[in-house]
Scaffold this motif. Structure first.
Motif, PDB file in Angstrom:
ATOM      1  N   ASP A  27      28.936  85.383  47.347  1.00 29.51           N
ATOM      2  CA  ASP A  27      27.536  85.111  46.894  1.00 29.51           C
ATOM      3  C   ASP A  27      26.994  84.181  47.840  1.00 29.51           C
ATOM      4  O   ASP A  27      27.704  83.340  48.557  1.00 29.51           O
ATOM      5  CB  ASP A  27      27.677  84.226  45.747  1.00 29.51           C
ATOM      6  CG  ASP A  27      27.550  84.850  44.296  1.00 29.51           C
ATOM      7  OD1 ASP A  27      27.861  86.303  44.446  1.00 29.51           O
ATOM      8  OD2 ASP A  27      28.000  84.243  43.334  1.00 29.51           O
ATOM      9  N   LYS A  28      25.750  84.360  48.324  1.00 27.20           N
ATOM     10  CA  LYS A  28      25.108  83.642  49.205  1.00 27.20           C
ATOM     11  C   LYS A  28      24.506  82.364  48.842  1.00 27.20           C
ATOM     12  O   LYS A  28      24.104  82.044  47.727  1.00 27.20           O
ATOM     13  CB  LYS A  28      23.652  84.272  49.817  1.00 27.20           C
ATOM     14  CG  LYS A  28      23.175  83.614  50.867  1.00 27.20           C
ATOM     15  CD  LYS A  28      21.993  84.632  51.675  1.00 27.20           C
ATOM     16  CE  LYS A  28      21.149  84.075  52.557  1.00 27.20           C
ATOM     17  NZ  LYS A  28      20.098  85.053  53.329  1.00 27.20           N
ATOM     18  N   LEU A  29      24.795  81.263  49.308  1.00 26.57           N
ATOM     19  CA  LEU A  29      24.279  79.856  49.084  1.00 26.57           C
ATOM     20  C   LEU A  29      22.943  79.608  49.618  1.00 26.57           C
ATOM     21  O   LEU A  29      22.313  80.291  50.714  1.00 26.57           O
ATOM     22  CB  LEU A  29      25.223  78.608  49.428  1.00 26.57           C
ATOM     23  CG  LEU A  29      26.383  78.829  49.156  1.00 26.57           C
ATOM     24  CD1 LEU A  29      27.273  77.983  49.737  1.00 26.57           C
ATOM     25  CD2 LEU A  29      26.852  78.686  47.479  1.00 26.57           C
ATOM     26  N   PRO A  30      22.244  78.620  48.820  1.00 24.98           N
ATOM     27  CA  PRO A  30      20.910  78.048  49.310  1.00 24.98           C
ATOM     28  C   PRO A  30      20.715  77.887  50.910  1.00 24.98           C
ATOM     29  O   PRO A  30      21.867  77.237  51.240  1.00 24.98           O
ATOM     30  CB  PRO A  30      20.356  77.353  48.526  1.00 24.98           C
ATOM     31  CG  PRO A  30      21.331  77.316  47.306  1.00 24.98           C
ATOM     32  CD  PRO A  30      22.568  77.986  47.843  1.00 24.98           C
ATOM     33  N   SER A  31      19.813  78.009  51.639  1.00 26.48           N
ATOM     34  CA  SER A  31      19.476  77.577  52.885  1.00 26.48           C
ATOM     35  C   SER A  31      19.498  75.705  52.769  1.00 26.48           C
ATOM     36  O   SER A  31      19.358  75.229  51.531  1.00 26.48           O
ATOM     37  CB  SER A  31      18.055  77.919  53.318  1.00 26.48           C
ATOM     38  OG  SER A  31      17.144  77.375  52.592  1.00 26.48           O
ATOM     39  N   ILE A  32      19.877  75.286  54.037  1.00 24.10           N
ATOM     40  CA  ILE A  32      19.762  74.027  54.006  1.00 24.10           C
ATOM     41  C   ILE A  32      18.702  73.300  53.375  1.00 24.10           C
ATOM     42  O   ILE A  32      18.731  72.377  52.625  1.00 24.10           O
ATOM     43  CB  ILE A  32      20.075  73.439  55.570  1.00 24.10           C
ATOM     44  CG1 ILE A  32      21.365  73.695  55.861  1.00 24.10           C
ATOM     45  CG2 ILE A  32      19.783  71.882  55.551  1.00 24.10           C
ATOM     46  CD1 ILE A  32      21.694  73.682  57.413  1.00 24.10           C
ATOM     47  N   ALA A  33      17.336  73.887  53.797  1.00 19.14           N
ATOM     48  CA  ALA A  33      16.027  73.304  53.379  1.00 19.14           C
ATOM     49  C   ALA A  33      15.959  73.336  51.709  1.00 19.14           C
ATOM     50  O   ALA A  33      15.643  72.670  50.978  1.00 19.14           O
ATOM     51  CB  ALA A  33      15.045  74.067  53.909  1.00 19.14           C
ATOM     52  N   GLN A  34      16.461  74.671  51.245  1.00 18.19           N
ATOM     53  CA  GLN A  34      16.412  75.119  50.002  1.00 18.19           C
ATOM     54  C   GLN A  34      17.137  74.008  49.097  1.00 18.19           C
ATOM     55  O   GLN A  34      16.809  73.273  48.083  1.00 18.19           O
ATOM     56  CB  GLN A  34      16.670  76.107  49.468  1.00 18.19           C
ATOM     57  CG  GLN A  34      15.751  77.539  49.969  1.00 18.19           C
ATOM     58  CD  GLN A  34      16.357  78.785  49.804  1.00 18.19           C
ATOM     59  OE1 GLN A  34      17.302  79.063  50.144  1.00 18.19           O
ATOM     60  NE2 GLN A  34      15.303  79.848  49.526  1.00 18.19           N
ATOM     61  N   LEU A  35      18.401  73.673  49.407  1.00 15.19           N
ATOM     62  CA  LEU A  35      19.307  72.990  48.829  1.00 15.19           C
ATOM     63  C   LEU A  35      18.899  71.383  48.831  1.00 15.19           C
ATOM     64  O   LEU A  35      18.841  70.579  47.900  1.00 15.19           O
ATOM     65  CB  LEU A  35      20.623  72.967  49.211  1.00 15.19           C
ATOM     66  CG  LEU A  35      21.843  72.665  48.432  1.00 15.19           C
ATOM     67  CD1 LEU A  35      21.827  73.265  47.074  1.00 15.19           C
ATOM     68  CD2 LEU A  35      23.305  72.688  48.993  1.00 15.19           C
ATOM     69  N   ALA A  36      18.449  70.998  50.226  1.00 15.24           N
ATOM     70  CA  ALA A  36      17.771  69.646  50.169  1.00 15.24           C
ATOM     71  C   ALA A  36      16.608  69.397  49.352  1.00 15.24           C
ATOM     72  O   ALA A  36      16.566  68.451  48.462  1.00 15.24           O
ATOM     73  CB  ALA A  36      17.386  69.494  51.602  1.00 15.24           C
ATOM     74  N   ALA A  37      15.889  70.411  49.089  1.00 10.27           N
ATOM     75  CA  ALA A  37      14.719  70.102  47.977  1.00 10.27           C
ATOM     76  C   ALA A  37      15.163  70.130  46.614  1.00 10.27           C
ATOM     77  O   ALA A  37      14.563  69.319  46.082  1.00 10.27           O
ATOM     78  CB  ALA A  37      13.750  71.472  48.518  1.00 10.27           C
ATOM     79  N   THR A  38      16.031  70.963  46.320  1.00 10.53           N
ATOM     80  CA  THR A  38      16.600  70.949  45.123  1.00 10.53           C
ATOM     81  C   THR A  38      17.368  69.738  44.626  1.00 10.53           C
ATOM     82  O   THR A  38      16.962  69.216  43.446  1.00 10.53           O
ATOM     83  CB  THR A  38      17.632  71.931  44.880  1.00 10.53           C
ATOM     84  OG1 THR A  38      17.059  73.225  45.152  1.00 10.53           O
ATOM     85  CG2 THR A  38      18.335  72.267  43.534  1.00 10.53           C
ATOM     86  N   HIS A  39      18.228  69.059  45.589  1.00 12.88           N
ATOM     87  CA  HIS A  39      18.658  67.911  45.213  1.00 12.88           C
ATOM     88  C   HIS A  39      18.221  66.681  45.576  1.00 12.88           C
ATOM     89  O   HIS A  39      18.734  65.294  45.559  1.00 12.88           O
ATOM     90  CB  HIS A  39      20.321  67.878  46.064  1.00 12.88           C
ATOM     91  CG  HIS A  39      21.042  68.763  45.316  1.00 12.88           C
ATOM     92  ND1 HIS A  39      21.824  68.467  44.126  1.00 12.88           N
ATOM     93  CD2 HIS A  39      21.616  70.031  45.475  1.00 12.88           C
ATOM     94  CE1 HIS A  39      22.714  69.616  43.734  1.00 12.88           C
ATOM     95  NE2 HIS A  39      22.460  70.398  44.601  1.00 12.88           N
ATOM     96  N   LYS A  40      16.931  66.733  46.186  1.00 12.50           N
ATOM     97  CA  LYS A  40      16.056  65.845  46.847  1.00 12.50           C
ATOM     98  C   LYS A  40      16.927  64.710  47.695  1.00 12.50           C
ATOM     99  O   LYS A  40      16.960  63.597  47.552  1.00 12.50           O
ATOM    100  CB  LYS A  40      15.318  64.874  45.540  1.00 12.50           C
ATOM    101  CG  LYS A  40      14.558  65.601  44.761  1.00 12.50           C
ATOM    102  CD  LYS A  40      14.252  64.809  43.751  1.00 12.50           C
ATOM    103  CE  LYS A  40      13.020  65.438  42.797  1.00 12.50           C
ATOM    104  NZ  LYS A  40      13.414  66.756  42.112  1.00 12.50           N
ATOM    105  N   VAL A  41      17.621  65.452  48.803  1.00 15.15           N
ATOM    106  CA  VAL A  41      18.308  64.770  49.683  1.00 15.15           C
ATOM    107  C   VAL A  41      17.769  65.305  51.017  1.00 15.15           C
ATOM    108  O   VAL A  41      16.864  66.210  51.175  1.00 15.15           O
ATOM    109  CB  VAL A  41      19.725  64.783  49.597  1.00 15.15           C
ATOM    110  CG1 VAL A  41      20.222  64.353  48.408  1.00 15.15           C
ATOM    111  CG2 VAL A  41      20.058  66.448  49.835  1.00 15.15           C
TER     112      VAL A  41
END
Length: 79
Positions: A27-41
């Motif tokens: 499975d492909k994980l979210p990009s760094i930018a996507q995961l940062a936005a999702t977790h607000k980090v």
């Protein structure tokens, strides 16, 4: 109560998703930018998360393609 660093908390969530089979090998994980936005980090926090998971062999990177879940047999110990 100790405070867990964000990058460790996010890594633990990804591992939990793999153990619960919500994420499967390949499975492909979210990009760094996507995961940062999702977790607000910050993106640097997500980079730390992915570096940690890669060091533990939980994920692998394919340049230009993305970040993928590794086969749990390579890193997960049976309880």
């Amino acid at each position: 109560m100790p405070i867990t660093a964000d990058y460790i908390r996010i890594a633990d969530e990804i591992v939990a998703d793999i153990r619960a089979k919500r994420l499967k090998p390949g499975d492909k994980l979210p990009s760094i930018a996507q995961l940062a936005a999702t977790h607000k980090v910050s993106p640097s926090t997500v980079k730390q998360t992915y570096v940690r998971l890669e060091a533990l062999r939980v994920i692998w990177r394919h340049q230009g393609k993305g970040i993928f879940v590794n086969d749990p047999k390579l890193w997960m110990r049976e309880p």
